[in-house]
Scaffold this motif. Sequence first.
Motif, PDB file in Angstrom:
ATOM      1  N   ARG A  67      58.915  57.227 -87.867  1.00 29.59           N
ATOM      2  CA  ARG A  67      57.806  56.578 -88.572  1.00 29.59           C
ATOM      3  C   ARG A  67      56.691  56.179 -87.614  1.00 29.59           C
ATOM      4  O   ARG A  67      55.507  56.317 -87.934  1.00 29.59           O
ATOM      5  CB  ARG A  67      58.309  55.351 -89.336  1.00 29.59           C
ATOM      6  CG  ARG A  67      59.086  55.724 -90.571  1.00 29.59           C
ATOM      7  CD  ARG A  67      59.512  54.510 -91.341  1.00 29.59           C
ATOM      8  NE  ARG A  67      60.219  54.906 -92.556  1.00 29.59           N
ATOM      9  CZ  ARG A  67      61.072  54.144 -93.188  1.00 29.59           C
ATOM     10  NH1 ARG A  67      61.348  52.930 -92.742  1.00 29.59           N
ATOM     11  NH2 ARG A  67      61.666  54.564 -94.278  1.00 29.59           N
ATOM     12  N   ASN A  70      54.914  59.320 -86.652  1.00 35.27           N
ATOM     13  CA  ASN A  70      54.122  59.773 -87.792  1.00 35.27           C
ATOM     14  C   ASN A  70      52.840  58.955 -87.907  1.00 35.27           C
ATOM     15  O   ASN A  70      51.772  59.501 -88.209  1.00 35.27           O
ATOM     16  CB  ASN A  70      54.943  59.671 -89.074  1.00 35.27           C
ATOM     17  CG  ASN A  70      54.266  60.344 -90.241  1.00 35.27           C
ATOM     18  OD1 ASN A  70      53.451  61.243 -90.065  1.00 35.27           O
ATOM     19  ND2 ASN A  70      54.604  59.907 -91.432  1.00 35.27           N
ATOM     20  N   THR A  74      49.123  60.626 -87.804  1.00 32.19           N
ATOM     21  CA  THR A  74      48.244  60.597 -88.967  1.00 32.19           C
ATOM     22  C   THR A  74      46.840  60.127 -88.636  1.00 32.19           C
ATOM     23  O   THR A  74      45.907  60.432 -89.375  1.00 32.19           O
ATOM     24  CB  THR A  74      48.823  59.710 -90.087  1.00 32.19           C
ATOM     25  OG1 THR A  74      49.130  58.430 -89.563  1.00 32.19           O
ATOM     26  CG2 THR A  74      50.039  60.346 -90.699  1.00 32.19           C
ATOM     27  N   THR A 120      51.036  68.600 -95.573  1.00 29.60           N
ATOM     28  CA  THR A 120      50.072  68.853 -94.503  1.00 29.60           C
ATOM     29  C   THR A 120      49.610  70.309 -94.518  1.00 29.60           C
ATOM     30  O   THR A 120      50.425  71.215 -94.632  1.00 29.60           O
ATOM     31  CB  THR A 120      50.690  68.532 -93.128  1.00 29.60           C
ATOM     32  OG1 THR A 120      51.231  67.218 -93.174  1.00 29.60           O
ATOM     33  CG2 THR A 120      49.658  68.616 -92.032  1.00 29.60           C
ATOM     34  N   THR A 181      46.274  65.830 -94.589  1.00 30.74           N
ATOM     35  CA  THR A 181      47.546  65.423 -95.185  1.00 30.74           C
ATOM     36  C   THR A 181      47.236  64.731 -96.507  1.00 30.74           C
ATOM     37  O   THR A 181      46.245  64.018 -96.619  1.00 30.74           O
ATOM     38  CB  THR A 181      48.350  64.514 -94.236  1.00 30.74           C
ATOM     39  OG1 THR A 181      49.576  64.183 -94.868  1.00 30.74           O
ATOM     40  CG2 THR A 181      47.605  63.254 -93.868  1.00 30.74           C
TER      41      THR A 181
END
Length: 187
Positions: A67, A70, A74, A120, A181
């Motif tokens: 996480r 990620n 992002t 994505t 995304t």
Amino acid sequence: MKQILIKYQHYCIILLVLIVANYVTLPLWERMEVFQQDISMQQRQLLKSENLVDKGEDLDKQLNVVREENAKVTQYMFNYKDESEFKIYVQQKVEKIITNSQCEIELLAWKNEKKLTKETSMWELETRIEGAPVCVVKVTRAIESSKPLIRIGDFNFRARRITGAVRDKVSIVLQLFVFNTSTEASK
């Protein structure tokens, strides 16, 4: 008749034992084997579950690491669910970079989309610009340092001659890649 029964009594007993064995004992034996297989399968499932419970903390740590990674990734991606909004925003961003670098836009065209994951996708954008050699350097630096990430995949430039004069004109074609995304993360 009684004598015949007494004479063949042991055969009747054997026949009765065979009937009981065939209709009672064998089905019970088969049922017992099925139960043993069920028990061994449930024991294996229990062991797997216990292993997962034992590894639960490790899996939670790995999930938290994923996480965090990620979240880092992002920030380098565009986050638009609507394709048209995404394209307009990226096109405006690229046009702004080019005009701020004092170059002229000849072409800005979307090529294709490649799905990387379920959410994505990677889009290809081709730009053709013209201007002084300094503006080309400014454009490439601004594109490379932009956030969200706009990646230069390929480039091609041409000029009649470059003498270092302010009036020199260079035409450059850039193949750009942008990542979008469609998750509900913040923009």
